[in-house]
Scaffold this active site. Structure first.
Site, PDB file in Angstrom:
ATOM      1  N   GLU A  81      16.675 -17.764  -9.085  1.00  0.00           N
ATOM      2  CA  GLU A  81      16.277 -16.389  -9.396  1.00  0.00           C
ATOM      3  C   GLU A  81      15.645 -16.300 -10.792  1.00  0.00           C
ATOM      4  O   GLU A  81      14.649 -15.596 -10.984  1.00  0.00           O
ATOM      5  CB  GLU A  81      17.507 -15.467  -9.278  1.00  0.00           C
ATOM      6  CG  GLU A  81      17.277 -14.012  -9.632  1.00  0.00           C
ATOM      7  CD  GLU A  81      16.205 -13.292  -8.807  1.00  0.00           C
ATOM      8  OE1 GLU A  81      15.722 -13.851  -7.824  1.00  0.00           O
ATOM      9  OE2 GLU A  81      15.840 -12.174  -9.209  1.00  0.00           O
ATOM     10  N   LYS A 111      11.883 -14.979 -11.455  1.00  0.00           N
ATOM     11  CA  LYS A 111      11.569 -13.858 -12.367  1.00  0.00           C
ATOM     12  C   LYS A 111      10.445 -14.263 -13.318  1.00  0.00           C
ATOM     13  O   LYS A 111       9.505 -13.518 -13.537  1.00  0.00           O
ATOM     14  CB  LYS A 111      12.795 -13.458 -13.213  1.00  0.00           C
ATOM     15  CG  LYS A 111      13.868 -12.638 -12.552  1.00  0.00           C
ATOM     16  CD  LYS A 111      13.495 -11.264 -12.130  1.00  0.00           C
ATOM     17  CE  LYS A 111      12.826 -11.195 -10.827  1.00  0.00           C
ATOM     18  NZ  LYS A 111      13.359 -11.302  -9.579  1.00  0.00           N
ATOM     19  N   TRP A 140      -3.009  -2.553  -1.500  1.00  0.00           N
ATOM     20  CA  TRP A 140      -2.745  -3.978  -1.751  1.00  0.00           C
ATOM     21  C   TRP A 140      -3.553  -4.706  -0.691  1.00  0.00           C
ATOM     22  O   TRP A 140      -3.240  -4.638   0.488  1.00  0.00           O
ATOM     23  CB  TRP A 140      -1.248  -4.264  -1.597  1.00  0.00           C
ATOM     24  CG  TRP A 140      -0.857  -5.653  -1.961  1.00  0.00           C
ATOM     25  CD1 TRP A 140      -0.499  -6.120  -3.194  1.00  0.00           C
ATOM     26  CD2 TRP A 140      -0.733  -6.772  -1.065  1.00  0.00           C
ATOM     27  NE1 TRP A 140      -0.190  -7.452  -3.124  1.00  0.00           N
ATOM     28  CE2 TRP A 140      -0.319  -7.877  -1.835  1.00  0.00           C
ATOM     29  CE3 TRP A 140      -0.940  -6.960   0.303  1.00  0.00           C
ATOM     30  CZ2 TRP A 140      -0.104  -9.141  -1.288  1.00  0.00           C
ATOM     31  CZ3 TRP A 140      -0.728  -8.214   0.850  1.00  0.00           C
ATOM     32  CH2 TRP A 140      -0.311  -9.292   0.063  1.00  0.00           C
ATOM     33  N   ARG A 187       3.812  -0.194  -4.968  1.00  0.00           N
ATOM     34  CA  ARG A 187       3.620  -0.824  -3.653  1.00  0.00           C
ATOM     35  C   ARG A 187       2.307  -1.587  -3.576  1.00  0.00           C
ATOM     36  O   ARG A 187       2.122  -2.435  -2.714  1.00  0.00           O
ATOM     37  CB  ARG A 187       3.630   0.248  -2.555  1.00  0.00           C
ATOM     38  CG  ARG A 187       4.961   0.908  -2.366  1.00  0.00           C
ATOM     39  CD  ARG A 187       4.858   1.977  -1.313  1.00  0.00           C
ATOM     40  NE  ARG A 187       4.656   1.402   0.002  1.00  0.00           N
ATOM     41  CZ  ARG A 187       5.608   1.210   0.893  1.00  0.00           C
ATOM     42  NH1 ARG A 187       6.828   1.544   0.606  1.00  0.00           N
ATOM     43  NH2 ARG A 187       5.338   0.692   2.055  1.00  0.00           N
ATOM     44  N   LYS A 223       5.668  -4.649  -4.325  1.00  0.00           N
ATOM     45  CA  LYS A 223       7.108  -4.425  -4.300  1.00  0.00           C
ATOM     46  C   LYS A 223       7.648  -4.484  -2.882  1.00  0.00           C
ATOM     47  O   LYS A 223       8.728  -4.989  -2.637  1.00  0.00           O
ATOM     48  CB  LYS A 223       7.388  -3.047  -4.913  1.00  0.00           C
ATOM     49  CG  LYS A 223       8.837  -2.679  -5.009  1.00  0.00           C
ATOM     50  CD  LYS A 223       9.481  -3.439  -6.131  1.00  0.00           C
ATOM     51  CE  LYS A 223      10.966  -3.247  -6.219  1.00  0.00           C
ATOM     52  NZ  LYS A 223      11.592  -4.384  -6.911  1.00  0.00           N
ATOM     53  N   HIS A 229      16.319 -36.519  -8.968  1.00  0.00           N
ATOM     54  CA  HIS A 229      15.544 -36.960  -7.808  1.00  0.00           C
ATOM     55  C   HIS A 229      14.116 -36.431  -7.857  1.00  0.00           C
ATOM     56  O   HIS A 229      13.539 -36.124  -6.819  1.00  0.00           O
ATOM     57  CB  HIS A 229      16.246 -36.523  -6.522  1.00  0.00           C
ATOM     58  CG  HIS A 229      17.626 -37.076  -6.415  1.00  0.00           C
ATOM     59  ND1 HIS A 229      17.877 -38.400  -6.126  1.00  0.00           N
ATOM     60  CD2 HIS A 229      18.837 -36.509  -6.613  1.00  0.00           C
ATOM     61  CE1 HIS A 229      19.188 -38.617  -6.135  1.00  0.00           C
ATOM     62  NE2 HIS A 229      19.788 -37.471  -6.429  1.00  0.00           N
ATOM     63  N   CYS A 232       0.852  -1.175   0.000  1.00  0.00           N
ATOM     64  CA  CYS A 232       0.000   0.000   0.000  1.00  0.00           C
ATOM     65  C   CYS A 232       0.898   1.239   0.000  1.00  0.00           C
ATOM     66  O   CYS A 232       2.023   1.207   0.484  1.00  0.00           O
ATOM     67  CB  CYS A 232      -0.924   0.079   1.201  1.00  0.00           C
ATOM     68  SG  CYS A 232      -1.985  -1.344   1.422  1.00  0.00           S
ATOM     69  N   ASN A 283      -1.621   1.996   6.144  1.00  0.00           N
ATOM     70  CA  ASN A 283      -0.834   0.837   5.697  1.00  0.00           C
ATOM     71  C   ASN A 283      -0.613  -0.041   6.903  1.00  0.00           C
ATOM     72  O   ASN A 283      -0.353   0.473   8.000  1.00  0.00           O
ATOM     73  CB  ASN A 283       0.548   1.264   5.198  1.00  0.00           C
ATOM     74  CG  ASN A 283       0.490   1.960   3.858  1.00  0.00           C
ATOM     75  OD1 ASN A 283      -0.561   2.059   3.254  1.00  0.00           O
ATOM     76  ND2 ASN A 283       1.645   2.441   3.412  1.00  0.00           N
ATOM     77  N   GLY A 284      -0.622  -1.355   6.708  1.00  0.00           N
ATOM     78  CA  GLY A 284      -0.363  -2.267   7.824  1.00  0.00           C
ATOM     79  C   GLY A 284      -1.582  -3.105   8.141  1.00  0.00           C
ATOM     80  O   GLY A 284      -2.529  -3.171   7.346  1.00  0.00           O
ATOM     81  N   GLU A 290       6.983 -14.696 -11.512  1.00  0.00           N
ATOM     82  CA  GLU A 290       6.434 -13.430 -11.014  1.00  0.00           C
ATOM     83  C   GLU A 290       5.694 -12.652 -12.093  1.00  0.00           C
ATOM     84  O   GLU A 290       4.628 -12.110 -11.838  1.00  0.00           O
ATOM     85  CB  GLU A 290       7.571 -12.517 -10.510  1.00  0.00           C
ATOM     86  CG  GLU A 290       8.081 -12.839  -9.133  1.00  0.00           C
ATOM     87  CD  GLU A 290       9.221 -11.903  -8.717  1.00  0.00           C
ATOM     88  OE1 GLU A 290       9.188 -11.404  -7.591  1.00  0.00           O
ATOM     89  OE2 GLU A 290      10.162 -11.677  -9.520  1.00  0.00           O
TER      90      GLU A 290
END
Ligand code: G6P
Length: 616
Positions: free
Chosen positions: A489, A493, A75, A27, A611, A512, A2, A101-102, A496
């Protein structure tokens, strides 16, 4: 998560707030809202589901006048993304409005109490409880706005950054924080103030910033100095910091997306990252953190790296670097797991937090735990002045500039670059690094930006290659040694931003389990640069080939073997093994980017992600 922006001053607030929301949209972007107090003291609140542009459509042709206002991009945590759940929320009487926010953990109990006192709730959010609670204490105890905010926050359990506007106090904004960042920008004289969840929306107006600390409340009043006090009712001295953000970093700079721009930023920002630390004329690395805390760091019994997401992958490379150059054992932990599993932390441990945003809630909580246990806390952070940066004993900023694209790119290479310099500086201080290797790595580090530039020249080729693979539903990424975290990574990417399921694995582990998935439909990305275990990874490649897997190989320029085995490959320049991740990750960033673009997806704001993850 947020984004908050607020303004009080002489200018019209709406353009400042909307511009700020655009800056903060990285955000959170599932709904947005704005509240403005018009010249006639009417409180106008507009909200929309979706992006800030939707809010602009809603507000178009409405009364958007006023020199005081607050705004929010959300968010969702409690309640679906919708206009009804979007902030700002308004109190029962219509006098107060608030953005938050929170997470308010005890919101259910508080809401039930307020309902029993006649308060009505319009949304499913925890936030609405806050605005009603402030109004309730204000009315029942006869308090002014800031006193009511203080009294209400004492009853709240959870995390918050809030800004409150009271229609009856048109010269005042009140903001507060706990475990969620909040910064106040001081504009012209004392006639205007900006409040925001980070400096990016206000950096174009002022460099004079005040970062609130936990449980602090600030009163921004036209014509008066800032007044900061805390929940214990103590006045707090106002500490003004000069924060200069490179505003060009906040624009796309001609690129279609922030992510692509940030991928292309890497040569320049890695130069910035090394500037003044890698001293070519002395063939040395000097990091102030290591110089200032030499004794404590060289005597460390163990390093524990705590981080999340991409930063955790950088941590895996950091482990190899520190173990290799410093001969100190390193553990790498997901911050969210570490904080809740009663970890054994010793006073002679160094706990290292790696975080781009410096605000990730789990990472912040993990270092608090480490501090309580008496460990020395080291930060590898990008956002200057962020909560993690402020809560460490020492640290090294990565200095790659603001990263806006949700998928982290330049922050990853910046983190790996800092971890490399740290391992070298500490290894030298401990006498555990071979001098020849020390100088060779320093020499080669200087060529890394130019070598990344050479990989970026292949962007068009990688775009063409990506078209072949947009059909895929699954991808496998395989690497060994230094390149194993790069495989993780690369897979992160892709998933996402393209929503294609992708797994990263150590190449030998493929046997395996994942090998069962391989068929002609399954692209397998091998990171097979010319380093340790090269022959072994070639064998792994053969195993995939013989099962008709579709291979994309990342190889070293001049490789004579792999091009004969696979049709799709991308070359990266030769480098030292320990620096391989800095190069081999670049084509994987570009591949993920182009696959997502081919699929027509929103690369910078992928669905469901944020983010800066300031909730646990
Ligand atoms: C989110 C971001 C990732 C990031 C992770 C950790 O998930 O989308 O890009 O790697 O948080 O964030 P940090 O700011 O602590 O590095």
């Amino acid at each position: 998560m947020c984004g908050i922006v607020g303004y009080i001053g002489k200018r019209q607030a709406y353009p400042i707030l909307i511009g700020g929301l655009h800056r903060l949209e990285y955000r959170g972007y599932d709904s947005a809202g704005v509240a403005l107090l018009s010249e006639t003291d009417k409180l106008n609140v507009y909200k929309a589901k979706g992006k800030v542009s939707e809010l602009e459509n809603v507000a178009q042709e409405k009364d958007c006048t006023g020199t005081i206002g607050i705004a929010h991009t959300r968010w969702a945590t409690h309640g679906e993304p919708s206009a009804r759940n979007a902030h700002p929320h308004v109190s029962e009487s219509g006098n107060l409005t608030l953005v938050h926010n929170g997470i308010i953990e005890n919101y259910v109990v508080l809401r039930d109490q307020l309902k029993s006192r006649g308060y009505h709730f319009q949304s499913d959010t925890d936030t609405e409880v806050l605005v009603q609670l402030i109004e309730y204490v204000q009315q029942s105890l006869g308090l002014n706005l800031e006193q009511a905010v203080q009294a209400a926050l004492k009853r709240v359990i959870g995390a918050y950054a809030i800004v409150v506007l009271d229609r009856r106090f048109p010269n005042r904004l009140v903001a507060a924080r706990k475990s969620s960042p909040m910064v106040v920008g001081i504009g012209e004289d004392q006639s205007e103030y900006f409040v925001a969840s980070d400096a990016s929306p206000i950096a174009e107006y002022t460099t004079q910033m005040v970062y609130l600390k936990d449980e602090e409340i600030v009163v921004c009043e036209r014509g008066r100095d800032l007044h900061v006090f805390n929940l214990s009712n103590e006045d707090v001295p106002v500490e003004v910091k000069n924060v200069e953000l490179d505003l060009t970093m906040l624009d796309k700079g001609g690129f279609p997306h922030f992510m692509l721009k940030e991928i292309f930023d890497q040569p320049a920002v890695l130069e910035d990252c090394m500037r003044g630390r890698l001293l070519p004329e002395h063939r040395r690395i000097v990091l102030s953190a290591v110089t200032d805390h030499r004794e404590r760091l060289t005597q460390a019994r163990r390093f524990i790296i705590v981080s999340c997401g991409t930063s955790w992958h950088a941590g895996l490379i950091g482990k190899q670097l520190i173990e290799h150059f410093c001969k100190i054992p390193v553990e790498v932990e997901y911050a969210s797991e570490f904080r809740y599993r009663e970890p054994v932390i010793m006073p002679d441990d160094v706990v290292m937090a790696i975080s781009q945003s410096g605000e990730t809630a789990d990472t912040l909580a993990a270092i608090e735990l480490a501090r309580e246990a008496g460990a020395f806390v080291f930060g590898v952070v990008n956002a200057v002045g962020s909560s993690i940066a402020r809560n460490t004993d020492t640290g090294t900023y990565i200095h790659v500039g603001p990263e806006i694209g949700v998928a982290s790119t330049k922050a990853f290479t910046g983190q790996v670059c800092v971890l490399t310099m740290l391992a070298l500086a500490l290894g030298e201080a401990r006498g555990t690094v071979d001098p020849g290797e020390y100088h060779a790595v320093i020499e080669e580090l200087q060529h890394i930006p130019e070598k990344i530039g050479r990989i970026l020249e292949q962007n068009d080729r990688i775009e063409v290659l990506s078209k072949i693979f947009t059909y895929a539903h699954n991808f496998l990424y395989l690497g060994r040694g230094w390149n194993y975290p790069v495989a993780l990574e690369g897979a992160l990417k892709l998933k996402e931003i393209s929503y294609i399921h992708a797994e990263g694995y150590p190449a030998a582990e493929m046997k395996h389990g994942p090998i069962a998935l391989i068929d002609q439909e399954m692209p397998v990305v091998f990171i097979a640069t010319h380093h340790q275990q090269y022959e072994k990874i070639i064998s792994n490649m053969q195993e995939v080939r013989s099962r008709n897997g579709r291979i994309i190989a990342i190889i070293t320029e001049g490789d004579q073997v792999v091009p004969g085995m696979v049709s799709e490959y991308i070359e990266v320049p030769e480098t030292l093994a320990c620096l391989a991740p800095l190069l081999s990750v670049i084509p994987l960033q570009l591949l993920a980017y182009h696959v997502a673009v081919q699929k027509g997806l929103n690369v910078d704001q992928p669905r469901n992600l944020a983010k800066s993850v300031t909730v646990e």
